[in-house]
Each structure stands twice: as structure tokens, then as C-alpha cells.
Design a protein around this motif. Sequence first.
Motif, PDB file in Angstrom:
ATOM      1  N   ALA A   1       5.624  -1.029  -9.825  1.00 44.86           N
ATOM      2  CA  ALA A   1       4.844  -1.806  -8.843  1.00 44.86           C
ATOM      3  C   ALA A   1       3.486  -2.208  -9.414  1.00 44.86           C
ATOM      4  CB  ALA A   1       4.669  -1.014  -7.548  1.00 44.86           C
ATOM      5  N   SER A   2       3.161  -1.734 -10.626  1.00 49.01           N
ATOM      6  CA  SER A   2       1.955  -2.191 -11.319  1.00 49.01           C
ATOM      7  C   SER A   2       2.222  -3.433 -12.162  1.00 49.01           C
ATOM      8  CB  SER A   2       1.426  -1.093 -12.256  1.00 49.01           C
ATOM      9  OG  SER A   2       0.880  -0.047 -11.521  1.00 49.01           O
TER      10      SER A   2
ATOM     11  N   ALA B   1      11.924  -3.063  -4.513  1.00 51.65           N
ATOM     12  CA  ALA B   1      11.900  -1.798  -3.766  1.00 51.65           C
ATOM     13  C   ALA B   1      10.608  -1.035  -4.044  1.00 51.65           C
ATOM     14  CB  ALA B   1      13.116  -0.941  -4.120  1.00 51.65           C
ATOM     15  N   ALA B   2      10.143  -1.064  -5.287  1.00 54.66           N
ATOM     16  CA  ALA B   2       8.910  -0.341  -5.638  1.00 54.66           C
ATOM     17  C   ALA B   2       7.695  -0.992  -4.981  1.00 54.66           C
ATOM     18  CB  ALA B   2       8.738  -0.289  -7.155  1.00 54.66           C
ATOM     19  N   PHE B   3       7.604  -2.318  -5.072  1.00 51.96           N
ATOM     20  CA  PHE B   3       6.500  -3.026  -4.410  1.00 51.96           C
ATOM     21  C   PHE B   3       6.533  -2.708  -2.902  1.00 51.96           C
ATOM     22  CE2 PHE B   3       6.868  -6.361  -7.992  1.00 51.96           C
ATOM     23  CZ  PHE B   3       5.603  -6.136  -8.511  1.00 51.96           C
ATOM     24  N   SER B   4       7.729  -2.773  -2.343  1.00 51.48           N
ATOM     25  CA  SER B   4       7.911  -2.607  -0.911  1.00 51.48           C
ATOM     26  C   SER B   4       7.590  -1.174  -0.449  1.00 51.48           C
ATOM     27  CB  SER B   4       9.365  -2.948  -0.586  1.00 51.48           C
ATOM     28  OG  SER B   4       9.509  -3.324   0.732  1.00 51.48           O
TER      29      SER B   4
ATOM     30  N   SER C   1       1.466   2.293   2.663  1.00 55.76           N
ATOM     31  CA  SER C   1       0.154   1.820   3.074  1.00 55.76           C
ATOM     32  C   SER C   1       0.154   1.371   4.530  1.00 55.76           C
ATOM     33  CB  SER C   1      -0.282   0.689   2.142  1.00 55.76           C
ATOM     34  OG  SER C   1      -1.245  -0.109   2.745  1.00 55.76           O
ATOM     35  N   GLU C   2       1.262   0.795   4.979  1.00 52.36           N
ATOM     36  CA  GLU C   2       1.343   0.384   6.388  1.00 52.36           C
ATOM     37  C   GLU C   2       1.358   1.607   7.308  1.00 52.36           C
ATOM     38  OE1 GLU C   2       4.468  -2.459   7.319  1.00 52.36           O
ATOM     39  OE2 GLU C   2       4.418  -1.880   9.439  1.00 52.36           O
TER      40      GLU C   2
ATOM     41  N   LYS D   1      -2.259  -3.408  -6.362  1.00 50.39           N
ATOM     42  CA  LYS D   1      -3.626  -2.893  -6.186  1.00 50.39           C
ATOM     43  C   LYS D   1      -3.590  -1.468  -5.611  1.00 50.39           C
ATOM     44  CE  LYS D   1      -8.016  -4.424  -4.375  1.00 50.39           C
ATOM     45  NZ  LYS D   1      -8.643  -5.165  -3.271  1.00 50.39           N
ATOM     46  N   LEU D   2      -2.718  -1.262  -4.638  1.00 52.34           N
ATOM     47  CA  LEU D   2      -2.582   0.072  -4.034  1.00 52.34           C
ATOM     48  C   LEU D   2      -2.008   1.057  -5.046  1.00 52.34           C
ATOM     49  CD1 LEU D   2      -1.079  -1.106  -0.643  1.00 52.34           C
ATOM     50  CD2 LEU D   2      -3.180   0.244  -0.822  1.00 52.34           C
ATOM     51  N   ARG D   3      -0.998   0.611  -5.778  1.00 54.95           N
ATOM     52  CA  ARG D   3      -0.356   1.485  -6.762  1.00 54.95           C
ATOM     53  C   ARG D   3      -1.348   1.987  -7.807  1.00 54.95           C
ATOM     54  NH1 ARG D   3       0.462   4.071 -10.385  1.00 54.95           N
ATOM     55  NH2 ARG D   3       2.382   4.719 -11.424  1.00 54.95           N
ATOM     56  N   GLN D   4      -2.277   1.088  -8.167  1.00 55.44           N
ATOM     57  CA  GLN D   4      -3.215   1.467  -9.221  1.00 55.44           C
ATOM     58  C   GLN D   4      -4.210   2.536  -8.775  1.00 55.44           C
ATOM     59  OE1 GLN D   4      -4.234  -2.526 -10.365  1.00 55.44           O
ATOM     60  NE2 GLN D   4      -2.807  -2.535 -12.081  1.00 55.44           N
TER      61      GLN D   4
END
Lengths: 247, 247
Positions: free
Chosen positions: B186-187, B156-159, B165-166, A239-242
Motif C-alpha cells: 500500500a506504499s 486489497a492492501a490499499f483498501s 482508518s475509517e 500516506k496512512l501506511r507510511q
Amino acid sequence: MENLEKAKDRGIIDSFETDPASACKGSDLVLFSTPVGSFLDLAETSSRSFKKGAIVTDAGSVKGRLVYEMEKIMPAGVNFIGGHPISGSDRSGIGSARAGLFKNSKCIITPTEGSDPSALRTISDLWTALGSSVITMEPEKHDRIYAAVSHLPHLAAFSLINTISEIDPSFLSFSGKGLIDMTRIASSSPELWRDICMLNKENLIEMISVFRKNLDTLSGLLMKSDPHSLEMEFKKARKLRQTIGQN
Amino acid sequence: MENLEKAKDRGIIDSFETDPASACKGSDLVLFSTPVGSFLDLAETSSRSFKKGAIVTDAGSVKGRLVYEMEKIMPAGVNFIGGHPISGSDRSGIGSARAGLFKNSKCIITPTEGSDPSALRTISDLWTALGSSVITMEPEKHDRIYAAVSHLPHLAAFSLINTISEIDPSFLSFSGKGLIDMTRIASSSPELWRDICMLNKENLIEMISVFRKNLDTLSGLLMKSDPHSLEMEFKKARKLRQTIGQN
């Protein structure tokens, strides 16, 4: 040198100098775009030849303390304004030059309390004329943002390649498009990135530790076989990536 | 359902079934391409309608134990051959369909000792006809390779996105092309990747720890201010990266 000669042959530059002091002599505008670690030495060496009223700026990926140190080196009547066009790639050299490189991209300008308003306007107008949308912010804020969205990702890309190679270098030949896209920035100039990372190391050390913590979270979910929470982590990321750009 | 209807309207498929057993009835070839976590249940449900002599295969990103478990479910006279076309993207749905998706890409086929040679040849010919170059290997080796070159990079991409964001979600809006390219994966579908990661978790847990160790190395070099060793790490990564694909 070869790069400079090619650029002249192609009419991209009118002339070049390899001695920094000669290069700056009589110039109205001086733009530093060497690896950031060389800025202070180059500025010291060439400051005596800066013309009164000249504006000195840069295209470096680190601002922070460097901006204040550059300001200090400037002789009276010479103004430094820090800049960072967000248009980099993993390429370098004149062969990668292209018109429109700065079009539709951001350029961060990092004025300080001591910045001359007229010099700031000139630098801002320069990037606007090249097609960039100019954003001004404090040098410290710049370094925090770009540690997160650029410097950490570069470290992760370099590190990911070294990780795969440590596991088994022959595995790399099985890479698909995902890994190729993801590690494109690991082809970036090692000298350039060494300097960027060293100059922004406090932010980076902190952010590597947040990244590690996030990786640990995923590893922990795998260990305790929690597919639901794993999916939630992936969904949050997707969701953030988008929000950050088209595919 | 909407996806299936669109595919039919566009003439991409001739017909569809939403009940797995009906879908498989009388088919010469059955290809599983749902999230890998659903394979075993779907195979159990539909196995009674597999035709004698049918070949069952898949396009899943995990092989390993799954291949042996699928083999076990097959009724007498029905052969399972595991396959993994390396042509994925972050996209899903019929809107992302394109002719030539498999052209000039690899397809991994993972036969076991029990594989029927004629079924294996058919599956191999199928992918070759679609333009892929077929590589055969043991299911376990497949999972180790793709944990390294695909599953770890996805984690790694999701993270990385969750990390930024954190630190500060507003930072994401300053992303440049580097981060956008790096986190495209990550999409990807959270459900799909949840299943892949769960089924390959032993390899992944090990590889996350090697990745963490490599990140710690970089963090340590920053802490002790060792620009030379940092540059060597980047150089090593760049050299390896340049072997895996064009920019």
C-alpha cells in the motif's frame, strides 16, 4: 509432546506437565498460551490447584469478555490479569523460539475494575523486563483495536488466497514478492485463528462489512472509469501506511 | 529530473534525455518503464524517431490490449515485444536501485502472432542475461493471472488501510508485524497503480467480486457461529499459501 521434549532437551524449559492441574500446582505465576478457545475449560480444570497468591495471566489475542470470565473462575486469593504481547508471527512450535522475541514490541495489559494492583504491577514488570513497552487498556477497547489491525487482516489474507485459488489455482505459482509478503499471515495456525475470530466475532463482522464497503468503492471507481478518484484513494492509503512502520 | 541527475552522478546511466523523441533517436533498444497509462502517448510522440530495426519493449504490469495498441503504433521495421519483470516493490526512485534486482525472478514476455521471432529472442535473451527466468504467454492470459496475484492484492492492501482508518485512524498505531508486512504494497506509487488498475479493470472488477464473496463466506460462518467450517477455510488457505513461497 515432541515440542515439549525438544524444549527440555534444549534447556528452554526446566520441566513440563501435560496435565493442566499438575502444571499449575504450587506455581507463583501461570501463563496461558494455548488457543484462546481453550482458556475457560483449562482454567476450570486447573483452578483447584492454583496456589493462594498465584497470578494467572495469558498471551491470547482476544480479551473482552474472556477476561471477565477468567476472573470469575479464579479461586479466592488468585488474581487474573489479561495480557497480549504483540509479537506473534505465522510460526509455531519450539523450532521458531527465539531470544529477544518480545524486545522492542508492544504488550497490551487489560486490567479491569477488579484487578489487584500488585498483580497488575508484577505482570507489567514481567513484560517490561522482556523488553516490551507495556500499554494498559480496557479489554473491550483491546478487542476493537485488534479486530481492525490484526484479526481483519488475517481474515483478508486467508480470503485472498482462497479467492485466487477459486479463480484458478495454477495462478498462485506466478506470485511475486508482494503477494508472498501480503499473505504470510495466511500460514498462521488455523486452530488459533478459528478461536480468535469466534471470540471476537461481533467486532469482526462489523469490520468485514466496512472492508467490503471500501472494496466496493474501488470497484465502483473502476466501473465508472474514474482514475482521479482511484488515485486519491491510493494516495490516502499510502500516506496512512507510511505512518505505521518502516519498509 | 533530480532522479536522472543522481543516476548519472552515480554512473548508473551514461546520459539522459527528457524529450521522448530525442531519447529514442538512433536507439537499438527502447524500454518503456513509465506508468503504463502513458505508454501510448509516449509511443506516438517518439515513434517518428525510432530507428529502422529498433526493438521497443516495456516493463509494465499490464499487457492485454496495450500490447496490440503498441504494435500498431510501431513504424515499419520497428518491433514491439511486451515484457513484465516480476521484481517490483513498493519503492521507486534511483535510491532504490540495486544490482541483481532481476536475479532469480520471473519475467513474463507476451508475444503476439505478429511478433518478430528475432526481436522476441533478443528480449528473451536480455532478461535471461539479467538472471530472470523467462516465461512467454498471451497478453490476455498475463492480465488475468496478474489481476489475481498482484493487482487484486494491491487493491486489497490499499483498501485495508483505508478501512482501518475509517474505523478509527488512531488504531493504526497499534499495528504489529503482520499488518506491516501485509500492507507494505500500500506504499506503492498511486499513479502507477491507478494506471495498472484502469487498464486491467474488467479482470479486476470480476476478481473483487470473487474476493467479496469469499469474505462474505467468512462473515457468514462467524454469524452462524460455525468454528469448524471457519477452521476448514483457514486450513485450505494455509495449505495453498505454503505452496507459493518461503516464509
